[in-house]
Each structure stands twice: as C-alpha cells, then as structure tokens.
Design an enzyme around this catalytic site. Structure first.
Site, PDB file in Angstrom:
ATOM      1  CB  CYS A 109      28.915  28.382  46.096  1.00  0.00           C
ATOM      2  SG  CYS A 109      29.755  27.750  44.630  1.00  0.00           S
ATOM      3  CG  HIS A 252      31.542  30.703  48.217  1.00  0.00           C
ATOM      4  ND1 HIS A 252      32.164  29.478  48.143  1.00  0.00           N
ATOM      5  CD2 HIS A 252      31.228  31.044  46.944  1.00  0.00           C
ATOM      6  CE1 HIS A 252      32.220  29.100  46.881  1.00  0.00           C
ATOM      7  NE2 HIS A 252      31.665  30.028  46.128  1.00  0.00           N
ATOM      8  CG  ASN A 282      34.192  28.524  43.831  1.00  0.00           C
ATOM      9  OD1 ASN A 282      33.794  27.734  44.690  1.00  0.00           O
ATOM     10  ND2 ASN A 282      33.383  29.343  43.187  1.00  0.00           N
TER      11      ASN A 282
HETATM   12  N1  COA Z   1      42.364  33.965  30.767  1.00  0.00           N
HETATM   13  C1  COA Z   1      42.524  34.949  29.881  1.00  0.00           C
HETATM   14  N2  COA Z   1      41.497  35.664  29.400  1.00  0.00           N
HETATM   15  C2  COA Z   1      40.264  35.361  29.830  1.00  0.00           C
HETATM   16  C3  COA Z   1      40.034  34.316  30.751  1.00  0.00           C
HETATM   17  C4  COA Z   1      41.144  33.622  31.213  1.00  0.00           C
HETATM   18  N3  COA Z   1      41.030  32.602  32.101  1.00  0.00           N
HETATM   19  N4  COA Z   1      38.710  34.243  31.001  1.00  0.00           N
HETATM   20  C5  COA Z   1      38.115  35.199  30.260  1.00  0.00           C
HETATM   21  N5  COA Z   1      39.055  35.856  29.552  1.00  0.00           N
HETATM   22  C6  COA Z   1      38.852  36.951  28.590  1.00  0.00           C
HETATM   23  C7  COA Z   1      37.502  36.903  27.961  1.00  0.00           C
HETATM   24  O1  COA Z   1      37.478  36.018  26.873  1.00  0.00           O
HETATM   25  C8  COA Z   1      37.340  38.341  27.547  1.00  0.00           C
HETATM   26  O2  COA Z   1      38.051  38.536  26.358  1.00  0.00           O
HETATM   27  P1  COA Z   1      37.367  39.256  25.100  1.00  0.00           P
HETATM   28  O3  COA Z   1      37.017  40.622  25.604  1.00  0.00           O
HETATM   29  O4  COA Z   1      38.444  39.202  24.086  1.00  0.00           O
HETATM   30  O5  COA Z   1      36.159  38.416  24.809  1.00  0.00           O
HETATM   31  C9  COA Z   1      38.052  39.120  28.634  1.00  0.00           C
HETATM   32  O6  COA Z   1      38.914  38.177  29.296  1.00  0.00           O
HETATM   33  C10 COA Z   1      37.127  39.748  29.643  1.00  0.00           C
HETATM   34  O7  COA Z   1      36.178  38.758  30.028  1.00  0.00           O
HETATM   35  P2  COA Z   1      35.173  39.024  31.193  1.00  0.00           P
HETATM   36  O8  COA Z   1      34.292  37.824  31.357  1.00  0.00           O
HETATM   37  O9  COA Z   1      34.517  40.338  30.973  1.00  0.00           O
HETATM   38  O10 COA Z   1      36.177  39.144  32.414  1.00  0.00           O
HETATM   39  P3  COA Z   1      35.912  39.652  33.877  1.00  0.00           P
HETATM   40  O11 COA Z   1      36.772  40.812  34.152  1.00  0.00           O
HETATM   41  O12 COA Z   1      34.450  39.767  34.165  1.00  0.00           O
HETATM   42  O13 COA Z   1      36.475  38.449  34.746  1.00  0.00           O
HETATM   43  C11 COA Z   1      35.663  36.573  35.983  1.00  0.00           C
HETATM   44  C12 COA Z   1      35.909  37.159  34.611  1.00  0.00           C
HETATM   45  C13 COA Z   1      35.042  35.191  35.799  1.00  0.00           C
HETATM   46  C14 COA Z   1      36.993  36.432  36.714  1.00  0.00           C
HETATM   47  C15 COA Z   1      34.732  37.497  36.803  1.00  0.00           C
HETATM   48  O14 COA Z   1      33.605  37.856  36.022  1.00  0.00           O
HETATM   49  C16 COA Z   1      34.259  36.866  38.056  1.00  0.00           C
HETATM   50  O15 COA Z   1      35.021  36.608  38.954  1.00  0.00           O
HETATM   51  N6  COA Z   1      32.929  36.591  38.196  1.00  0.00           N
HETATM   52  C17 COA Z   1      32.408  35.881  39.312  1.00  0.00           C
HETATM   53  C18 COA Z   1      32.588  34.412  39.063  1.00  0.00           C
HETATM   54  C19 COA Z   1      32.340  33.576  40.288  1.00  0.00           C
HETATM   55  O16 COA Z   1      32.772  33.906  41.363  1.00  0.00           O
HETATM   56  N7  COA Z   1      31.654  32.449  40.094  1.00  0.00           N
HETATM   57  C20 COA Z   1      31.393  31.509  41.104  1.00  0.00           C
HETATM   58  C21 COA Z   1      30.358  32.019  42.027  1.00  0.00           C
HETATM   59  S1  COA Z   1      30.015  30.833  43.250  1.00  0.00           S
END
Ligand code: COA
Length: 330
Positions: A109, A252, A282
């Site tokens: 990215c 980004h 993204n």
């Molecule tokens: N829909 C519903 N529930 C979801 C889900 C979805 N699409 N994705 C994850 N969950 C659930 C998980 O399973 C977890 O459930 P559990 O506690 O029962 O296991 C819960 O939501 C929390 O998961 P978590 O990973 O802690 O969520 P989060 O608040 O960190 O949000 C992201 C997840 C991916 C949105 C966040 O971490 C994020 O944006 N990270 C950066 C990712 C990014 O930008 N990547 C590209 C970089 S170039």
C-alpha cells in the site's frame, strides 16, 4: 518535476456490505462503523491489473495531453501482478508506448508513493523527461472470501499520474520520507506457501503459490496511527511548513478511523481530508492516485494546491510526501 495529469479505472462490479453478509457473518453496521467502507469493486472476467492499469494510464496521458510515444518510463506499483515477471511491459504494449522502459515496483500500500518518489529521482537526475506512475491492484484474487476479518476491507482498482521534467517551474515533490520495518512483516502478508514437491532422488523443489492475505488487524491499526503522523510531521518540518498551510490530506485509504486519527493529530478539518473509502474500500497501491484523480476531476484539488500524502501497509512499509498539483499545461 511536475504533476501534469491523472487518471483512474475501476472494475464494473460493486459489492455492497449487505451483499457480503450473504457470504460471511458480518453486517453493514459492523463494517461501516469499524472502517468507513460501504462497498468495494471486484474485477470480473476480462478485467485484470493490466486492463485497469492501462485504462488509468491512458486517461492520465489524455489529461496531460501526451501521446503514448512521448513516455520514457512506466512504473507500475502493484502487489498483485498478472505476471510475476512483470506486468508493466504488458501495459507498455497495450498503450503503444514503444520507447518507454517499463517495470513493476512492489511495496504494497506504500507502492504508489514509493514509485512516485522513484520517478522523481529519474527525472531530477536527468535520465527521463516523461514518466507514467501507476498504482494498480486486484487483491480480490488473494483475499480469502470466507475470512470476514480481511475480505470486507479490500477492493480492486487503478490510478495513474503523468510526471514531467520541468527545470523552470517549482518542483511538485516538495519533500518526502520513506521507511521500512521488515521485523514487523508478519503483521500483514501475502506470502509464498511452504510446499515442496519431489524432484530427483532426495531432492525437492518448492511449489509456486501464495497463501491468501493474512493480517493482524489491531497491530496494523496501531502501526498506522503511530507511524503515519510521525512521518508526516518529519516531512512538514523538513519543508518548513505547518499543517495549517496544507490544502489537502490525501492518505492511503485503508480505514476511515485511521484517516480521522491522523487528521486530528494535525488539526486538519474533515472537509480537507480526502476520502472515497465508502465507495471503493482499500485498493492498495491504487488508493492515492484514484482519490487524487477523483478530486482533480470534480474540482476540489486546484492547480498550485499543496497536498500532504502518506502511504502505509505491508512490509511493513510507510512514507510521507508533500506534493503540489500543477495539472495540465493546456
Ligand atoms: N464482521 C463482523 N465481525 C467481525 C468482522 C466483520 N467483518 N471482522 C472481525 N470481526 C469480529 C472478530 O471476529 C472479533 O470477534 P470475537 O471477539 O468474537 O473474536 C471482533 O469482531 C473484534 O475483532 P478485532 O479484530 O479486534 O476488531 P477491530 O476492532 O480491531 O477491527 C479492523 C478490525 C480490521 C477493522 C481493524 O483492526 C483495522 O482497521 N485494522 C487496520 C487494518 C488495515 O487498515 N489494513 C490494511 C493496511 S494497508
């Protein structure tokens, strides 16, 4: 160097959050509130990194008023090539840019920003006069569509800019910083699988193939909200300007919460923060030129305006740049 043209291309098919919930256990409310994403484009038959990159590049050529034969260099930032040996030469052929040298650059990215900075070095060194910098990705190929933690985030697309040597005018790359930290590589990978096949006797050879995208979302989030403001602060300080002097923040497009956190750190008002996450998610190396093209075409970005940009992601890699948009001379 001057930024004199831009273009973009997207697949036709759009998948809204609600439609995804027919496949994985998710909801529009969950995805929107955590990421700001409402839909993503997914390449269908006949749509590839080559076709998207070529369409975006052609639009940027037309915008700049160049002919394909004018182009000296095509830099294609991509992590999802059509051919691991290089996709840029296919784009060169499709454009008919016969004299251009063309190669891929992979930095996930951060790829577009790294490619733009690379293009600037060739131009400043006097090697090339006219360069097309393209960011194009088709991560839908590499997403596990049954993994709700990643499949909701990514989409396909391409964006391109035309960059021209101009010793007379101001340089449109006012400052930049680039960073890598491979010790944190495991946070976000699209890695070669470890399978081996028998070869001769005791010898074996590795089988080519990649595992789907694997991500530690929380670690990537923490990385982004820590490193992006830090690198942008260095860029602005190096240029001797403050965030109050910026016209636009063009980050980004990974997650609206990351955009908001960075904007808050620099006290940039929401109306100066460019975002099209809701429509496209993204698109990896494509997000920055795709967003730039949209904002130039709808008149938000005007010639002479200053744009702080940052790319960040797998590698881990990240960087910041202060850009000026010149636009076409005609
Ligand atoms: N829909 C519903 N529930 C979801 C889900 C979805 N699409 N994705 C994850 N969950 C659930 C998980 O399973 C977890 O459930 P559990 O506690 O029962 O296991 C819960 O939501 C929390 O998961 P978590 O990973 O802690 O969520 P989060 O608040 O960190 O949000 C992201 C997840 C991916 C949105 C966040 O971490 C994020 O944006 N990270 C950066 C990712 C990014 O930008 N990547 C590209 C970089 S170039």
């Amino acid at each position: 160097m001057r930024l004199v043209g831009c273009g973009s291309a997207l697949p036709v098919a759009s998948i809204a959050n609600d439609a995804l919930s027919a496949r994985v256990d998710t909801s529009d409310e969950w995805i929107r509130s955590r990421t700001g994403i409402g839909a993503r484009r997914v390449a269908g038959p006949g749509e590839t990194v080559t076709t998207l990159a070529t369409d975006a590049a052609r639009a940027s050529l037309d915008h700049a008023g160049w002919e394909p034969g004018d182009v000296d260099l095509i830099l294609l930032a991509t992590s999802s090539p059509d051919d691991l040996f290089g996709t840029a030469p296919r784009v060169q052929a499709a454009l008919g840019a016969r004299k251009a040298v063309a190669f891929d650059l992979t930095a996930a990215c951060s790829g577009f920003l790294f490619a733009l900075i690379t293009a600037a070095q060739y131009i400043r060194g006097g090697t090339f006069q006219r360069v097309l910098v393209i960011g194009a990705d088709q991560l839908s190929r590499w997403v596990d569509w049954d993994d709700r933690r990643t499949c909701v985030l990514f989409g396909d697309g391409a964006g391109a800019v035309a960059v021209q040597a101009d010793s007379g005018g101001p340089d449109d790359l006012l400052g930049f910083r680039m960073r890598s930290d491979g010790s944190r590589n495991a946070c976000l990978t699209l890695a070669q699988t470890e399978e081996h096949r028998p070869l001769i006797g005791e010898l074996s050879s590795q089988t080519g193939g990649f595992a789907p995208i694997h991500m530690n979302g929380q670690e990537v989030y923490k990385f982004a909200v820590r490193e992006v403001p830090a690198v942008l602060a260095e860029v602005l300080e190096g240029c001797g300007i403050t965030a109050a002097d910026l016209d636009w923040l063009l980050l980004h497009q990974a997650n609206q919460r990351i955009l908001d956190a960075v904007a808050e750190r620099f006290s940039v008002p929401a109306e100066r923060v460019l975002s099209n996450l809701a429509a496209y998610g993204n698109t990896s190396a494509a997000t920055i030129p795709l967003m730039l093209d949209e904002a130039v075409r709808d008149g938000r970005i005007q010639p002479g305006q200053r744009i702080a940009s940052s790319g960040f992601g797998a590698g881990l890699s990240w960087g910041g740049a202060l850009l000026r948009w010149s636009g076409p001379a005609h």
